[in-house]
Motif scaffolding. Structure first.
Motif, PDB file in Angstrom:
ATOM      1  N   GLY A 204       0.804  -1.214   0.000  1.00  0.00           N
ATOM      2  CA  GLY A 204       0.000   0.000   0.000  1.00  0.00           C
ATOM      3  C   GLY A 204       0.834   1.259   0.000  1.00  0.00           C
ATOM      4  O   GLY A 204       2.039   1.229   0.250  1.00  0.00           O
ATOM      5  N   HIS A 205       0.174   2.375  -0.275  1.00  0.00           N
ATOM      6  CA  HIS A 205       0.812   3.682  -0.254  1.00  0.00           C
ATOM      7  C   HIS A 205       0.719   4.246   1.156  1.00  0.00           C
ATOM      8  O   HIS A 205      -0.364   4.342   1.736  1.00  0.00           O
ATOM      9  N   GLY A 206       1.866   4.633   1.715  1.00  0.00           N
ATOM     10  CA  GLY A 206       1.931   4.973   3.119  1.00  0.00           C
ATOM     11  C   GLY A 206       1.248   6.277   3.496  1.00  0.00           C
ATOM     12  O   GLY A 206       1.309   7.275   2.762  1.00  0.00           O
ATOM     13  N   ILE A 207       0.604   6.269   4.653  1.00  0.00           N
ATOM     14  CA  ILE A 207       0.045   7.468   5.271  1.00  0.00           C
ATOM     15  C   ILE A 207       0.755   7.748   6.597  1.00  0.00           C
ATOM     16  O   ILE A 207       1.170   8.871   6.862  1.00  0.00           O
ATOM     17  N   THR A 208       0.890   6.710   7.436  1.00  0.00           N
ATOM     18  CA  THR A 208       1.584   6.849   8.722  1.00  0.00           C
ATOM     19  C   THR A 208       2.430   5.608   8.986  1.00  0.00           C
ATOM     20  O   THR A 208       2.120   4.516   8.495  1.00  0.00           O
ATOM     21  N   ALA A 209       3.470   5.764   9.775  1.00  0.00           N
ATOM     22  CA  ALA A 209       4.286   4.639  10.234  1.00  0.00           C
ATOM     23  C   ALA A 209       4.865   5.003  11.592  1.00  0.00           C
ATOM     24  O   ALA A 209       5.421   6.084  11.760  1.00  0.00           O
TER      25      ALA A 209
END
Length: 217
Positions: free
Chosen positions: A43-48
Motif C-alpha cells: 500500500g501507499h503509506g500514510i503513517t508509520a
C-alpha cells in the motif's frame, strides 16, 4: 566491481512517507535461515510508527547506582495506508478465504463472490516489512530514508465508517502490532530486529526494501 558501500555523512531530515512492502516470515530450523514468501507492495503509506521496548536492570550499592543494563526485547509498530486489498489482508493477518454464491438482477444470474474472514482459526502469523520516506540532506537534494522490520505480527485494522455529509471522510486502515526478536540457532549471533539506511534515489529505496525481503521483482 560493485561500489564499496559507505555510510553517508549527510544529515537526513525525513519529511514524508511512501510505499510499504511485506512478506510472510519463515524460519528454516535445519539451516537457521530466515526467508519471506508472498512478498508484495502492500500500500501507499500514510503513517508509520516504531516504538522500542527494553528490559532494564539497575544495581544499587552503597546508596548509588553501580550497574545499569538495557536489552532490546521488541516494540510496538503500526502503519496506515490508503487501502489494503483483500489479498494483502490474507498475507498480513492470515485471514481465511471463503466464498458465497449470489444471484443478481431480474435474470437471477449466479455469481461467486470471494470473502475473507477472521476467527479462532486465524491467529495471525509473523511478517517482515519495509518502507521508505523522502528526506532532505545537506546538499539540498531529495534523498530517501529506509526502514526494515525483520519480524512483526499485526492484527486486522480497526475501521470506522460514517455516512457522507457536507464533506467526504476517507476510511483508511491503520494496523498495529509488535515486532520481536527473530529466530536463530543457539550459539549463533542474533539477527537484528530493525535495520535502517539512507540512499540517494527513490529507485534505490525501492530496491533496498525489496532486497531486504528477498524479492526478485
Amino acid at each position: 566491481m560493485p561500489d564499496t558501500a559507505t555510510l553517508s555523512k549527510n544529515e537526513y531530515i525525513v519529511y514524508g512517507l511512501r510505499d510499504f512492502y511485506a512478506g510472510v516470515y519463515n524460519y528454516n530450523t535445519e539451516t537457521g535461515t530466515i526467508s519471506y514468501t508472498d512478498c508484495a507492495a502492500i500500500g501507499h503509506g500514510i503513517t508509520a510508527t516504531l516504538g522500542f521496548r527494553f528490559a532494564e536492570g539497575r544495581l544499587y550499592a552503597s546508596g548509588v547506582l553501580r550497574r545499569f543494563k538495557r536489552k532490546l526485547t521488541g516494540g510496538s509498530v503500526s502503519f496506515g495506508v490508503d487501502a489494503l486489498k483483500l489479498e494483502m489482508q490474507k498475507m498480513l493477518y492470515q485471514a481465511q478465504e471463503t466464498e458465497v454464491k449470489i444471484k443478481v438482477g431480474t435474470a437471477q444470474t449466479e455469481k461467486t463472490v470471494k470473502n475473507i474472514g477472521y476467527g479462532e482459526t486465524t491467529p495471525g502469523h509473523p511478517v517482515g516489512y519495509a518502507y521508505y520516506a523522502p528526506a532532505d540532506d545537506n546538499d539540498s537534494d531529495d534523498s530517501f530514508f529506509c526502514v526494515f522490520v525483520r519480524k512483526a505480527q499485526f492484527g486486522p485494522p480497526e475501521t470506522t465508517y460514517n455516512t457522507e455529509n457536507d464533506s467526504i471522510t476517507w476510511v483508511t486502515p491503520t494496523t498495529t502490532g509488535e515486532f520481536m526478536a527473530p529466530d536463530h540457532r543457539t550459539g549463533t549471533p542474533a539477527p537484528l530486529m530493525i535495520e535502517q539506511t539512507e540512499v540517494d534515489t527513490e529507485e534505490e529505496a525501492v530496491a533496498w526494501c525489496k532486497a531486504m525481503l528477498g524479492m526478485t521483482t
